[in-house]
Scaffold this motif. Structure first.
Motif, PDB file in Angstrom:
ATOM      1  N   LEU A 146       0.823  -1.207   0.000  1.00  0.00           N
ATOM      2  CA  LEU A 146       0.000   0.000   0.000  1.00  0.00           C
ATOM      3  C   LEU A 146       0.860   1.261   0.000  1.00  0.00           C
ATOM      4  CD1 LEU A 146      -2.725  -1.209   2.504  1.00  0.00           C
ATOM      5  CD2 LEU A 146      -3.182  -0.453   0.164  1.00  0.00           C
ATOM      6  N   VAL A 147       1.938   1.236   0.775  1.00  0.00           N
ATOM      7  CA  VAL A 147       2.851   2.381   0.802  1.00  0.00           C
ATOM      8  C   VAL A 147       3.512   2.564  -0.552  1.00  0.00           C
ATOM      9  CG1 VAL A 147       5.006   3.276   1.785  1.00  0.00           C
ATOM     10  CG2 VAL A 147       3.276   2.252   3.289  1.00  0.00           C
ATOM     11  N   LEU A 153      -0.693   4.730  -1.498  1.00  0.00           N
ATOM     12  CA  LEU A 153      -2.008   4.750  -0.880  1.00  0.00           C
ATOM     13  C   LEU A 153      -1.951   4.801   0.642  1.00  0.00           C
ATOM     14  CD1 LEU A 153      -3.763   2.077  -3.122  1.00  0.00           C
ATOM     15  CD2 LEU A 153      -3.955   4.556  -3.291  1.00  0.00           C
ATOM     16  N   ALA A 154      -0.755   4.759   1.199  1.00  0.00           N
ATOM     17  CA  ALA A 154      -0.627   4.728   2.646  1.00  0.00           C
ATOM     18  C   ALA A 154       0.737   5.281   3.065  1.00  0.00           C
ATOM     19  CB  ALA A 154      -0.802   3.305   3.170  1.00  0.00           C
ATOM     20  N   LYS A 155       0.858   5.507   4.377  1.00  0.00           N
ATOM     21  CA  LYS A 155       2.113   6.035   4.911  1.00  0.00           C
ATOM     22  C   LYS A 155       2.200   5.688   6.387  1.00  0.00           C
ATOM     23  CE  LYS A 155       4.773  10.358   5.104  1.00  0.00           C
ATOM     24  NZ  LYS A 155       4.716  11.833   4.809  1.00  0.00           N
ATOM     25  N   LYS A 156       3.418   5.467   6.833  1.00  0.00           N
ATOM     26  CA  LYS A 156       3.647   5.259   8.260  1.00  0.00           C
ATOM     27  C   LYS A 156       4.138   6.565   8.850  1.00  0.00           C
ATOM     28  CE  LYS A 156       4.659   0.307   7.996  1.00  0.00           C
ATOM     29  NZ  LYS A 156       5.678  -0.756   8.162  1.00  0.00           N
ATOM     30  N   GLY A 205      -6.577   5.756  -0.628  1.00  0.00           N
ATOM     31  CA  GLY A 205      -6.623   4.390  -0.113  1.00  0.00           C
ATOM     32  C   GLY A 205      -7.935   4.080   0.574  1.00  0.00           C
ATOM     33  N   VAL A 206      -8.463   5.064   1.303  1.00  0.00           N
ATOM     34  CA  VAL A 206      -9.754   4.889   1.974  1.00  0.00           C
ATOM     35  C   VAL A 206     -10.866   4.668   0.958  1.00  0.00           C
ATOM     36  CG1 VAL A 206     -11.534   6.133   3.287  1.00  0.00           C
ATOM     37  CG2 VAL A 206      -9.162   6.135   4.084  1.00  0.00           C
ATOM     38  N   LEU A 207     -10.867   5.441  -0.120  1.00  0.00           N
ATOM     39  CA  LEU A 207     -11.918   5.325  -1.140  1.00  0.00           C
ATOM     40  C   LEU A 207     -11.853   4.002  -1.890  1.00  0.00           C
ATOM     41  CD1 LEU A 207     -11.813   8.970  -2.501  1.00  0.00           C
ATOM     42  CD2 LEU A 207     -13.773   7.879  -1.398  1.00  0.00           C
ATOM     43  N   PHE A 208     -10.649   3.446  -2.003  1.00  0.00           N
ATOM     44  CA  PHE A 208     -10.496   2.185  -2.727  1.00  0.00           C
ATOM     45  C   PHE A 208     -10.674   0.968  -1.828  1.00  0.00           C
ATOM     46  CE2 PHE A 208      -8.264   4.687  -6.014  1.00  0.00           C
ATOM     47  CZ  PHE A 208      -8.834   4.131  -7.152  1.00  0.00           C
ATOM     48  N   PHE A 209     -10.103   0.991  -0.612  1.00  0.00           N
ATOM     49  CA  PHE A 209      -9.912  -0.270   0.106  1.00  0.00           C
ATOM     50  C   PHE A 209     -10.368  -0.279   1.561  1.00  0.00           C
ATOM     51  CE2 PHE A 209      -6.396  -0.423  -3.139  1.00  0.00           C
ATOM     52  CZ  PHE A 209      -7.015  -1.354  -3.950  1.00  0.00           C
TER      53      PHE A 209
END
Length: 218
Positions: free
Chosen positions: A89-90, A94-97, A108-112
């Motif tokens: 995802l990163v 679509l994501a990050k730590k 990422g929220v809208l997709f998964f």
């Protein structure tokens, strides 16, 4: 008359917004008005300083993640890397730590996520079939929620059910031919879903099929 005139031309800046010690101002007619918070936000978005899809969604919790939907996406796109799903995802943007906490961004929220409308109430697609050339009589209506890919797939099925089909022959082979090319409809839907203004609270998409036309409204 003036014997000497000094003309100073100040080009428009390319790195807006600019702030002075008193805050942000905008020129309106002959006056300079101090901008409100909403106006600053609006201009920041229009200048590309704030991108909705890249903003980390701090309301997201990993129990909201739709593992089945993500696994299906990986399979359909042959994205088997052996990496942990969070790392994938990163890498997909679509994501990050952040401070050891994992967040999906808004894309990422809208997709998964299991229920994207929990985070964005108006992120749905409304499809309507009308009987004639106006909205006076509805024949079929469906509202599609879930992830963006599911919305796209469901809308395409809706269009296939309701567009008229003709046939053409190549030799002994018969091919279906929709009255509107499905590829064109799909492109319009993709553009509407991916580029709608999610900062705006009424950002749902509408697809209307009339007797003589199809409209996609974003």
């Amino acid at each position: 008359s003036f014997k000497e005139v000094l003309v100073i031309e100040v080009p428009e800046g390319k790195d807006k917004l600019y702030k002075c010690k008193s805050g942000f101002f905008i020129r309106e007619g002959p006056n300079s008005q101090k901008m409100s918070r909403d106006r600053i936000m609006e201009l920041s978005v229009s200048e590309g300083k704030i991108r909705f899809d890249e903003q980390l969604n701090k309301e997201f919790k990993f129990e909201d993640f739709n593992q089945e939907r993500f696994s299906k996406f990986l399979k359909e796109n042959n994205l088997f890397t052996g990496l942990d799903e969070k790392d994938i995802l990163v890498s997909l943007g679509l994501a990050k730590k952040e401070k050891k906490i994992f967040f999906l961004n808004n894309a990422g929220v809208l997709f998964f996520t299991k229920n994207p409308q929990q985070f964005f109430l108006h992120a749905y697609l409304d499809c309507v079939l009308f009987k004639g050339k106006d909205k006076s009589e509805v024949i079929d209506r469906k509202t599609f929620r879930g992830g963006l890919l599911e919305q796209l797939s469901s809308a395409k099925d809706f269009v296939k059910r309701h567009l008229n089909i003709g046939y053409k022959f190549k030799g002994f082979e018969r091919e279906e031919e929709y009255e509107i090319p499905l590829r064109a409809v799909e492109e319009a839907l993709v553009n509407a879903l991916m580029h709608r203004d999610y900062f705006f609270s009424g950002a749902n998409i509408s697809l209307f099929i009339y007797h003589d036309r199809l409209e996609v409204i974003s």
